[in-house]
Design a protein around this motif. Structure first.
Motif, PDB file in Angstrom:
ATOM      1  N   GLY A   1       0.801  -1.215   0.000  1.00 11.42           N
ATOM      2  CA  GLY A   1       0.000   0.000   0.000  1.00 11.42           C
ATOM      3  C   GLY A   1       0.836   1.268   0.000  1.00 11.42           C
TER       4      GLY A   1
ATOM      5  N   GLU B   1      -4.058  -2.324   6.136  1.00 11.65           N
ATOM      6  CA  GLU B   1      -4.659  -2.173   7.451  1.00 11.65           C
ATOM      7  C   GLU B   1      -4.814  -3.509   8.161  1.00 11.65           C
ATOM      8  OE1 GLU B   1      -6.109  -1.040   4.663  1.00 11.65           O
ATOM      9  OE2 GLU B   1      -5.851   1.151   4.796  1.00 11.65           O
TER      10      GLU B   1
ATOM     11  N   ARG C   1      -4.139  -5.566   1.717  1.00 10.85           N
ATOM     12  CA  ARG C   1      -4.805  -4.427   2.360  1.00 10.85           C
ATOM     13  C   ARG C   1      -3.996  -4.140   3.616  1.00 10.85           C
ATOM     14  NH1 ARG C   1      -9.509  -3.278  -0.085  1.00 10.85           N
ATOM     15  NH2 ARG C   1     -10.387  -4.899  -1.426  1.00 10.85           N
TER      16      ARG C   1
ATOM     17  N   PRO D   1      -3.745   3.219   1.708  1.00 11.13           N
ATOM     18  CA  PRO D   1      -3.836   2.960   3.151  1.00 11.13           C
ATOM     19  C   PRO D   1      -4.157   4.240   3.911  1.00 11.13           C
ATOM     20  CG  PRO D   1      -1.819   2.024   2.219  1.00 11.13           C
ATOM     21  CD  PRO D   1      -2.411   2.891   1.165  1.00 11.13           C
TER      22      PRO D   1
END
Length: 494
Positions: free
Chosen positions: A225, A348, A346, A244
């Motif tokens: 990201g 996160e 992803r 992100p």
């Protein structure tokens, strides 16, 4: 201070750039100019299944404007015309879809026979596309139309056929699997794929919806990201998906585009093997999780705390929500060892995993984390090799029907059942919801089924996410889609 983004205050329709079904966008000029500029796009997920439309790569193809189905989703989440210009229900099990005039990217005509064959190939795919979970259908050519018959009544078949996994390809595509290179119908033709690194697409000038304004797309698959954000910042790409939240403050605010989504980040607990086979330990895990801390500490306000399988972007859900019943009493973990897996496409999610690790260890679990790239993780997760899995799932991506995600993710025969749940009460509730045709009543039945699922503690909703797309300031017409099926359309240009 980063701006607070409350998904709950956003309605679906206002955040959309336009009707996704047409592939167009605000300010779209289907004629385009003669040449146009190529778009440079960074995607978060590389091809995981050789770009087969039947699995995880289906939305990758639809987001790049390569593939289409008979129908699409409009801005309100209803079925809209795509390759089918109209349809009607002949009886409770049979629908007739009338086709528009269209051409495949290999130059052949989109005929009823070709469409029927494409749908037949989808029904024979192993594993079956998630959109066909629990559904058996047959498709046959009928003059200028395709007649589709389901074994059982399917009141949402037009919605189901909007799934990216039910894209229609030319007969040439099915000589060996389902190859979308040069065989689809969308405004952009896939011409070259460089493994998991990049892909090239050219404008398909004979697209039925009009020529795209961009002459082509150079797509790069960038799982990291931070690297995607840097690519926007340095002008290496024009569009980068899934920026992100930690990188949002480092970018020029003019390059950030936000929208609410129907995506929910959840903790899936393995109900079939390992420690979480015990419902009392699942209850202990659920009680240990503080989703507000996840939203505050990880998503920095770009999400809402987990309320259920459906979040605030599914605007009708909250008013119909039913409280779960039948939950087991929590047992003391007493040092029970568990392994939680997640993926770093992803960015996160590994942070979420770390927060949950701390929360669960405070409650008495001993937690090991395993983080991989998604394509190297999915098969093991589906095989139940982890005790728990943290994932971000779009609750309406497969069919647009709220019951669809319940059937695929939480029933005994579900094709994406990461929790490995098999519960008679849940299966009955999902089946009852699936039998309802009226939209309002179907939504209510879906919420009752959600309550039955949450009552098993097989899933712990953590956060309902927004998405941030990095867009260069000279780019127009990016499709901000809460269903995450589209990104580039005929009017996307620079």
């Amino acid at each position: 201070m980063r701006r607070r983004h409350l998904l709950g205050s956003l309605l679906l329709t206002p955040v959309l750039t336009a009707c996704f079904a047409s592939g167009g966008s605000e300010g779209s000029d289907p004629g385009g100019d003669a040449d146009g500029s190529r778009l440079r796009v960074a995607l978060a997920f590389p091809p995981a299944e050789n770009l087969s439309p039947y699995g995880a790569d289906a939305t990758l193809l639809s987001r790049l404007g390569v593939t289409e189905g008979l129908t699409a989703l409009d801005a309100n989440g209803a079925a809209a015309p795509a390759l089918a210009e109209s349809w009607r229900r002949e009886n409770d099990r049979t629908w007739l879809f009338t086709l528009r005039e269209a051409t495949f990217q290999d130059g052949s005509e989109v005929t009823p026979a070709a469409v029927a064959a494409a749908l037949t190939h989808a029904t024979e795919a192993k594993p079956a596309p998630a959109a066909l979970s629990g559904v058996t259908l047959t498709a046959k050519a009928q003059r200028a139309a395709v007649r589709i018959t389901t074994t059982n009544p399917d009141p949402v078949l037009p919605l189901r056929l909007s799934s990216p996994s039910l894209a229609v390809l030319s007969p040439k595509a099915y000589k060996d699997g389902a190859d979308p290179v040069g065989t689809a119908t969308g405004p952009f033709e896939l011409t070259k794929v460089n493994g998991s690194t990049s892909a090239a697409l050219d404008r398909f000038d004979d697209y039925w919806g009009g020529r795209a304004q961009a002459s082509g797309i150079d797509a790069r698959f960038i799982a990291d990201g931070t690297a995607r954000a840097n690519a926007v910042r340095t002008g290496q790409v024009d569009i980068a998906e899934s920026i992100p939240v930690a990188q949002a403050a480092t970018l020029d605010q003019a390059t950030l585009k936000e929208t609410a989504t129907t995506r929910t980040t959840s903790l899936q607990l393995n109900t079939r093997s390992g420690p979480f086979k015990d419902p009392k330990l699942r209850a202990a895990a659920r009680e240990a999780v503080d989703s507000s801390a996840v939203v505050k500490g990880v998503f920095e306000g770009y999400a809402d705390p987990g309320a259920g399988i459906y979040g605030p972007a599914v605007t009708w859900a909250e008013g119909k929500r039913v409280q779960p019943t039948g939950r087991a009493s929590a047992a003391k973990p007493n040092g029970t060892a568990v392994t939680i897996a997640t993926y770093d496409n992803r960015p996160e999610l590994p942070e979420v995993a770390q927060v949950l690790q701390q929360q669960l260890q405070k409650a008495g679990f001993k937690v090991t984390l395993e983080v991989r790239e998604y394509s190297r993780l999915e098969s093991d997760a589906l095989d139940g090799k982890f005790d728990a899995f943290i994932g971000a799932r779009n609750s309406l991506v497969d069919t647009g029907d709220p019951v669809g995600v319940l059937a695929s993710d939480y029933t005994c025969d579900g094709g994406y059942n990461l929790a490995r749940l098999c519960d008679k009460r849940v299966d009955r509730a999902v089946a009852e919801a699936d039998a309802v045709a009226d939209t309002d009543e179907r939504q209510g039945a879906a919420m009752r089924a959600e309550a039955a699922i949450l009552g098993t503690d097989a899933v712990v909703p953590l956060a309902h996410q927004g998405i941030i797309v990095g867009v260069a300031t000279d780019v127009r017409g990016v499709l901000l889609d809460p269903y995450e099926r589209t990104l580039v359309g005929t009017g996307t240009r620079r």
